[in-house]
Write an enzyme that holds these catalytic residues in place. Sequence first.
Site, PDB file in Angstrom:
ATOM      1  N   GLU A 272       0.930  -1.033   0.004  1.00 28.29           N
ATOM      2  CA  GLU A 272       0.075   0.162   0.142  1.00 28.29           C
ATOM      3  C   GLU A 272       0.806   1.376  -0.036  1.00 28.29           C
ATOM      4  O   GLU A 272       1.376   1.648   0.897  1.00 28.29           O
ATOM      5  CB  GLU A 272      -0.983  -0.016   1.390  1.00 28.29           C
ATOM      6  CG  GLU A 272      -1.957  -1.156   1.265  1.00 28.29           C
ATOM      7  CD  GLU A 272      -2.786  -1.369   0.181  1.00 28.29           C
ATOM      8  OE1 GLU A 272      -3.210   0.037  -0.380  1.00 28.29           O
ATOM      9  OE2 GLU A 272      -3.472  -2.328  -0.202  1.00 28.29           O
ATOM     10  N   CYS A 306      -2.101   9.215   2.429  1.00 29.03           N
ATOM     11  CA  CYS A 306      -1.797   8.953   1.186  1.00 29.03           C
ATOM     12  C   CYS A 306      -2.790   9.012   0.213  1.00 29.03           C
ATOM     13  O   CYS A 306      -2.376   9.287  -1.077  1.00 29.03           O
ATOM     14  CB  CYS A 306      -1.629   7.106   1.309  1.00 29.03           C
ATOM     15  SG  CYS A 306      -3.105   6.424   1.768  1.00 29.03           S
TER      16      CYS A 306
HETATM   17  P1  NAD Z   1       8.899   4.505   4.284  1.00 32.63           P
HETATM   18  O1  NAD Z   1       8.830   3.548   3.185  1.00 32.63           O
HETATM   19  O2  NAD Z   1       9.796   5.317   4.490  1.00 32.63           O
HETATM   20  O3  NAD Z   1       8.655   3.747   5.679  1.00 32.63           O
HETATM   21  C1  NAD Z   1       7.616   2.957   5.849  1.00 32.63           C
HETATM   22  C2  NAD Z   1       7.824   1.803   6.791  1.00 32.63           C
HETATM   23  O4  NAD Z   1       9.001   1.034   6.066  1.00 32.63           O
HETATM   24  C3  NAD Z   1       8.556   2.405   7.999  1.00 32.63           C
HETATM   25  O5  NAD Z   1       8.589   1.403   9.154  1.00 32.63           O
HETATM   26  C4  NAD Z   1      10.237   2.177   7.768  1.00 32.63           C
HETATM   27  O6  NAD Z   1      10.920   1.969   9.073  1.00 32.63           O
HETATM   28  C5  NAD Z   1      10.065   0.778   7.147  1.00 32.63           C
HETATM   29  N1  NAD Z   1      11.286   0.703   6.119  1.00 32.63           N
HETATM   30  C6  NAD Z   1      12.220   1.721   5.594  1.00 32.63           C
HETATM   31  N2  NAD Z   1      13.142   0.948   4.700  1.00 32.63           N
HETATM   32  C7  NAD Z   1      12.781  -0.322   4.786  1.00 32.63           C
HETATM   33  C8  NAD Z   1      13.297  -1.395   4.156  1.00 32.63           C
HETATM   34  N3  NAD Z   1      14.284  -1.171   3.243  1.00 32.63           N
HETATM   35  N4  NAD Z   1      12.684  -2.541   4.203  1.00 32.63           N
HETATM   36  C9  NAD Z   1      11.602  -2.630   4.971  1.00 32.63           C
HETATM   37  N5  NAD Z   1      11.255  -1.679   5.785  1.00 32.63           N
HETATM   38  C10 NAD Z   1      11.555  -0.662   5.647  1.00 32.63           C
HETATM   39  O7  NAD Z   1       7.382   5.220   4.280  1.00 32.63           O
HETATM   40  P2  NAD Z   1       7.113   6.502   5.348  1.00 32.63           P
HETATM   41  O8  NAD Z   1       7.848   7.792   4.991  1.00 32.63           O
HETATM   42  O9  NAD Z   1       7.071   5.917   6.654  1.00 32.63           O
HETATM   43  O10 NAD Z   1       5.466   6.591   5.083  1.00 32.63           O
HETATM   44  C11 NAD Z   1       4.922   7.600   4.053  1.00 32.63           C
HETATM   45  C12 NAD Z   1       4.544   6.895   2.887  1.00 32.63           C
HETATM   46  O11 NAD Z   1       3.623   5.973   3.165  1.00 32.63           O
HETATM   47  C13 NAD Z   1       3.845   7.865   1.866  1.00 32.63           C
HETATM   48  O12 NAD Z   1       4.333   7.744   0.570  1.00 32.63           O
HETATM   49  C14 NAD Z   1       2.422   7.563   2.085  1.00 32.63           C
HETATM   50  O13 NAD Z   1       1.606   7.761   0.991  1.00 32.63           O
HETATM   51  C15 NAD Z   1       2.508   5.970   2.235  1.00 32.63           C
HETATM   52  N6  NAD Z   1       1.190   5.540   2.863  1.00 32.63           N
HETATM   53  C16 NAD Z   1       0.383   4.809   2.088  1.00 32.63           C
HETATM   54  C17 NAD Z   1      -0.607   4.188   2.558  1.00 32.63           C
HETATM   55  C18 NAD Z   1      -1.608   3.530   1.427  1.00 32.63           C
HETATM   56  O14 NAD Z   1      -2.501   2.868   2.458  1.00 32.63           O
HETATM   57  N7  NAD Z   1      -1.396   3.197   0.412  1.00 32.63           N
HETATM   58  C19 NAD Z   1      -1.206   4.711   3.761  1.00 32.63           C
HETATM   59  C20 NAD Z   1      -0.373   5.599   4.626  1.00 32.63           C
HETATM   60  C21 NAD Z   1       0.869   5.920   4.006  1.00 32.63           C
END
Ligand code: NAD
Length: 535
Positions: A272, A306
């Site tokens: 997502e 998002c």
């Molecule tokens: P991010 O991808 O930086 O991090 C998300 C999670 O992944 C965090 O817990 C982070 O620690 C972890 N992570 C980071 N690198 C990783 C790796 N290499 N392997 C595994 N895990 C890892 O995203 P963010 O900045 O925390 O969140 C914002 C983003 O999330 C925005 O793009 C937003 O649109 C999206 N989002 C999507 C939805 C949806 O339902 N489509 C909902 C909420 C947020």
Amino acid sequence: MFWPVVDSTVQTDVQLGVGAEEGVDMAIVRAVSHTDGERRRLALASPVTGLPIDEIDVDGGAEVQLAVARARAAQPGWAARSIGERAALVRGAIDVISARRAEIAETIRIETGKPMAEALGVEIVPACDFLNYWSGRARRDLRPHRQRLHGYLRPFKKLHIQYQPLGVVGVITPWNAPFVLTLNPVVQALLAGNTVVFKPSEVTPRAGEWVARVLHEAGVPEDVVQVLHGDGETGAALVDSELDKVCFTGSVATGRKIASACAARFVPCTLELGGKDAMIVCADADLERAAAGAVYLSMFNTGQVCMSVERIYVVESVAEEFIGLVARKAAEVRYGPGDTDMGPLFWDRQLDLVARHVTEARAAGAEILVGGSAEAGEGLYFQPTVIAGADHGMRIMTEETFGPIAAIVRVADEDEAIRLANDSRYGLSGSVFTKDPARARRIAARLTTGSVVHNDAAVVYGVPEAPFGGRKDSGVGQVNGVHALRGFTHAQPVLIDRWQPKRESIWYPYTDKTIRDLDGLIRAFGNRLVRRLLS
Ligand code: NAD
């Protein structure tokens, strides 16, 4: 400005734990210096005051392995409980949340600075609704059932379908709605008979941790749902561990890494990811509602949603009036600490990105009608901002901004709005403002987005009946909807033999009669009446 603008490369170093020196960097998440052999620690600061709020130990590979092994050992016992028993335990978390809502909201507010209305309305109310809905659906969706067979198979076989838990599910979540976005997939996976190891964002670890706490207090055993803390390194270690499914919510960039790690091991995953959702304002829209919606839906949760409105396309004939209304309403949004409408950005990295998009748009000729800069003083505040005349090529119109920005573009007609809305690498959701629901459905059918909302936006994730997921770069797979709980299972068809003859007519040896029977069957399909009987 109290907050230095943090270079994104420095932030990467912080994520990896090798960056800023203690006491120098004012980032929301920073590495605490540690000696060799010690676990890494991250220090967290408040987005409202910049003051330290917490420290977390980063779980490394060893802790991840241990948690997954405990989850693996606990899974058969959890799956052996009846669906009803699992549902009763999970539903019990509603009472815990209800009793402890003030503490949960406080934790969310400490880590994010959200106004109380958003801690309750965006996080806790939908969490209760999800718990109630999924625990109510579990028996119906997960019990084994018989599926009527069609045609010539029916006299010979019976089909049963049973839903086997997958095993251990890893859930990784972001910081923008840390409680509800963690709770929803965790609860679905648990109800389906899996055990879960989840990792909330390093920006909001304690808000995420509440998900495990409320479930444990409701009676779900400790090893059945476990939380790990840390940054991307912990997340990557979790993805690389012996999981049976990964459910990820976060950015496109991280989603790509997770997709390839899962693909290499054939582990199913749902992703997502981010969005750049368009709002289309038709000539027949209720402009009062459309303008109020444009402001709220691009700015609630400080725009860090998002599916928030990131681009607005308004048809020329009503553009002047609409833009005027949006500007007036945006100027009235109260922001800042305390009892206001809008809190801070939750992460300095995000403030930096929002500021960059707005600055670039201004430099490229867009008109900033309201706001447009970071607020001086303590806290990660960015002014509620309205931009008109943005160009389709600007990053404010092409890349996810995730900030309190209403960026408006005038279009000649609905066709142009649809063309521009679809001209994006994202495809999460979208919205259409019109008085005519049929028009909304017609436009929706032409949008290449995961979902479309009429006269509103973003709410679709909170509608558990609606399958939710992005198209294009916005994700793979869906959560919610009628297949949500089954998505955390393997649907196993079991074909039961009705008559147990000594051999089937198609089995060896092949004879002339075999050929005649098969030929007769094909000819029977040529008859319309027989076709209907066999369907
Ligand atoms: P991010 O991808 O930086 O991090 C998300 C999670 O992944 C965090 O817990 C982070 O620690 C972890 N992570 C980071 N690198 C990783 C790796 N290499 N392997 C595994 N895990 C890892 O995203 P963010 O900045 O925390 O969140 C914002 C983003 O999330 C925005 O793009 C937003 O649109 C999206 N989002 C999507 C939805 C949806 O339902 N489509 C909902 C909420 C947020």
